[in-house]
Design a protein around this motif. Structure first.
Motif, mmCIF file in Angstrom:
data_model
loop_
_atom_site.group_PDB
_atom_site.id
_atom_site.type_symbol
_atom_site.label_atom_id
_atom_site.label_comp_id
_atom_site.label_asym_id
_atom_site.label_seq_id
_atom_site.Cartn_x
_atom_site.Cartn_y
_atom_site.Cartn_z
ATOM 1 N N ALA A 129 -40.840 -1.732 3.583
ATOM 2 C CA ALA A 129 -40.219 -1.422 2.294
ATOM 3 C C ALA A 129 -41.272 -1.015 1.280
ATOM 4 O O ALA A 129 -41.121 -0.033 0.558
ATOM 5 C CB ALA A 129 -39.426 -2.619 1.794
ATOM 6 N N ILE A 130 -42.358 -1.791 1.216
ATOM 7 C CA ILE A 130 -43.346 -1.540 0.169
ATOM 8 C C ILE A 130 -44.464 -0.605 0.625
ATOM 9 O O ILE A 130 -45.124 0.022 -0.213
ATOM 10 C CB ILE A 130 -43.958 -2.859 -0.345
ATOM 11 C CG1 ILE A 130 -44.717 -3.579 0.771
ATOM 12 C CG2 ILE A 130 -42.879 -3.760 -0.906
ATOM 13 C CD1 ILE A 130 -45.434 -4.848 0.301
ATOM 14 N N LEU A 221 -37.646 13.753 4.580
ATOM 15 C CA LEU A 221 -37.591 13.478 3.147
ATOM 16 C C LEU A 221 -38.055 14.655 2.303
ATOM 17 O O LEU A 221 -37.448 14.966 1.271
ATOM 18 C CB LEU A 221 -38.425 12.240 2.822
ATOM 19 C CG LEU A 221 -37.903 10.916 3.398
ATOM 20 C CD1 LEU A 221 -38.869 9.783 3.115
ATOM 21 C CD2 LEU A 221 -36.531 10.581 2.836
ATOM 22 N N THR A 222 -39.123 15.315 2.724
ATOM 23 C CA THR A 222 -39.664 16.395 1.891
ATOM 24 C C THR A 222 -38.931 17.716 2.095
ATOM 25 O O THR A 222 -38.628 18.419 1.131
ATOM 26 C CB THR A 222 -41.162 16.588 2.171
ATOM 27 O OG1 THR A 222 -41.354 16.906 3.563
ATOM 28 C CG2 THR A 222 -41.938 15.313 1.844
ATOM 29 N N TRP A 234 -36.663 6.098 -0.948
ATOM 30 C CA TRP A 234 -35.260 6.440 -0.706
ATOM 31 C C TRP A 234 -34.855 6.180 0.738
ATOM 32 O O TRP A 234 -33.717 5.805 1.013
ATOM 33 C CB TRP A 234 -34.995 7.906 -1.064
ATOM 34 C CG TRP A 234 -34.657 8.132 -2.497
ATOM 35 C CD1 TRP A 234 -35.463 8.653 -3.472
ATOM 36 C CD2 TRP A 234 -33.410 7.836 -3.130
ATOM 37 N NE1 TRP A 234 -34.803 8.689 -4.666
ATOM 38 C CE2 TRP A 234 -33.533 8.201 -4.485
ATOM 39 C CE3 TRP A 234 -32.210 7.288 -2.681
ATOM 40 C CZ2 TRP A 234 -32.495 8.038 -5.399
ATOM 41 C CZ3 TRP A 234 -31.175 7.130 -3.586
ATOM 42 C CH2 TRP A 234 -31.311 7.493 -4.930
ATOM 43 N N GLN A 235 -35.775 6.376 1.665
ATOM 44 C CA GLN A 235 -35.466 6.085 3.077
ATOM 45 C C GLN A 235 -35.839 4.658 3.442
ATOM 46 O O GLN A 235 -35.067 3.963 4.109
ATOM 47 C CB GLN A 235 -36.202 7.053 4.004
ATOM 48 C CG GLN A 235 -36.022 6.701 5.485
ATOM 49 C CD GLN A 235 -36.688 7.693 6.419
ATOM 50 O OE1 GLN A 235 -36.654 8.894 6.196
ATOM 51 N NE2 GLN A 235 -37.313 7.181 7.470
ATOM 52 N N PRO A 289 -26.891 9.647 -1.797
ATOM 53 C CA PRO A 289 -27.486 8.615 -0.926
ATOM 54 C C PRO A 289 -26.959 8.644 0.504
ATOM 55 O O PRO A 289 -27.339 7.805 1.317
ATOM 56 C CB PRO A 289 -27.058 7.332 -1.622
ATOM 57 C CG PRO A 289 -25.697 7.646 -2.150
ATOM 58 C CD PRO A 289 -25.743 9.093 -2.569
ATOM 59 N N TRP A 290 -26.043 9.596 0.805
ATOM 60 C CA TRP A 290 -25.297 9.526 2.068
ATOM 61 C C TRP A 290 -26.177 9.727 3.294
ATOM 62 O O TRP A 290 -25.866 9.192 4.365
ATOM 63 C CB TRP A 290 -24.166 10.551 2.049
ATOM 64 C CG TRP A 290 -23.297 10.393 0.841
ATOM 65 C CD1 TRP A 290 -23.227 11.223 -0.252
ATOM 66 C CD2 TRP A 290 -22.419 9.308 0.573
ATOM 67 N NE1 TRP A 290 -22.353 10.732 -1.179
ATOM 68 C CE2 TRP A 290 -21.837 9.548 -0.702
ATOM 69 C CE3 TRP A 290 -22.056 8.155 1.261
ATOM 70 C CZ2 TRP A 290 -20.926 8.676 -1.280
ATOM 71 C CZ3 TRP A 290 -21.149 7.291 0.685
ATOM 72 C CH2 TRP A 290 -20.589 7.544 -0.565
#
Length: 385
Positions: A129-130, A221-222, A234-235, A289-290
């Motif tokens: 997560a971090i 993501l990009t 976001w992921q 967010p889907w």
């Protein structure tokens, strides 16, 4: 947490590494593959070494080597040097992941062991997560080398804490000789077991469905979602929130229902999330967010399945749990390395293909689990000859 930090923290820095070292994207991608393959190969030996020399000693040496490798990564002046030090990181990073499970099983049994494995999963889930968020902040504030300097400081802190606080759970009288005949017999016994492959494969293929998105994150993501290096959360935040909540749920279930029933509940979430992911991207373009929401439910189910399945694998050969833990981690890691090197690059150009790949992995995991259950029922049947 060291393993996820090694993988996820530097993902947002891929473009920075590519520009600084004058490397292609594929060459930078292969730094992840080099780490995963070396991690998978050495992970076969961490358990055997701990069965001979003790759990604590192997963990301390592994942390010391990883600290040196992190400094080497930070100082690399070419992608080839970065490959070499990533290999050294992979060789040493698996000590805690493998031996930690053996330590738990040394000290606890039954529901208590299952609860502690779930708790470890919750702690483990904090890192993914971090890590990418922290990596994005570091690379924006300084450069990619500072990410590996952070890993060095983190590892030295772990080394100090383990030296001061980690107990030895395998006394000398329970250790095994480190000789070729004993090792060949032990590894052969594990790898010849169909139940080991089926139950271990259940965990490995479920994880592969998640790791597909981890390895494809720089493209997913990009390119598909149009996000920047500081927006990888976001992921990863939904993914890790699912891991944490699923592990908490599994912790509450431990001792209240059978492991097989718990595993099937987990697979309901896994299959449901993967089907929704495929269905959405067949009819709609990738969007927040889907496109990331199914990862929460996927990882939730993965965390419900994993503790019980891992415990059943370790209990197949109680007298060589270190080696069993190594073999289990080896199968999981080598599949993840294959995903990173071959499958993710092939599927990452299409969000539909990524979703279908995830669905195929978790369906395979379900088939392996159901096959293992069938074999167990046949062996227990009074009519079996």
């Amino acid at each position: 947490m060291l393993g996820p930090f090694s993988v996820d923290t530097y993902l947002p820095a891929f473009p920075n590494i590519q520009a600084n070292l004058h490397a292609s994207f594929i060459e930078v991608q292969q730094t992840l593959t080099a780490y995963m393959f070396s991690f998978g190969m050495m992970i076969m030996w961490h358990g055997a070494l701990s069965d001979t020399f003790g759990r604590r000693n192997v963990i301390l040496v592994s942390l010391a080597v990883f600290a040196v490798a992190s400094l080497g990564c930070a100082a690399s002046h070419s992608v080839e040097y970065l490959w070499a030090f990533r290999i050294l990181q992979g060789v040493s990073a698996g000590g805690g992941a493998v031996i930690g499970r053996a330590i738990i099983r040394d000290a606890f049994e039954g529901a208590a062991a299952s609860r502690l494995l779930s708790l470890v999963t919750m702690i483990f889930s904090i890192a993914p997560a971090i890590a990418p968020i922290l990596g994005g902040w570091i690379v924006q504030a300084r450069d990619w080398r500072s990410i590996f300097l952070f890993l060095f400081v983190f590892t030295v802190s772990l080394l100090y804490l383990c030296y001061r606080r980690l107990p030895e759970t395998l006394p000398p009288e329970r250790r095994h000789p480190f000789n070729p005949r004993h090792l060949a017999h032990s590894y052969g016994k594990v790898f010849r077991s169909p139940l080991f492959h089926l139950k271990g494969g259940t965990v490995a293929f479920n994880f592969a469905g998640l790791f597909l998105y981890i390895a494809a994150a720089p493209v997913f993501l990009t390119k598909h979602l149009g996000l920047g290096p500081s927006q990888f959360g976001w992921q990863f935040i939904p993914s890790v929130a699912g891991i944490f909540m699923g592990a908490l749920f599994a912790n509450r279930l431990a001792g209240r229902m059978s492991i097989p029933r718990q595993v099937i509940i987990g697979f309901c979430f896994l299959i449901g999330a993967a089907l929704f992911n495929v269905g959405y991207h067949l009819f709609f373009p990738p969007a927040l967010p889907w496109s990331v929401a199914p990862l929460f439910f996927y990882t939730f189910g993965m965390s419900v399945v994993a503790p019980g399945a891992q415990l059943m694998v370790l209990d197949l050969f109680p007298h060589i749990r270190g080696i069993v833990a190594s073999c289990q981690s080896f199968t999981l890691t080598m599949l993840a390395a294959l995903v990173s090197a071959v499958i993710a690059p092939l599927l990452s150009e299409s969000v539909v293909w990524l979703a279908l790949g995830q669905l195929a992995f978790t369906v395979t995991g379900l088939v392996l689990w159901l096959t293992a259950r069938s074999i167990r029922r046949v062996k227990r049947s009074p009519h079996t000859a």
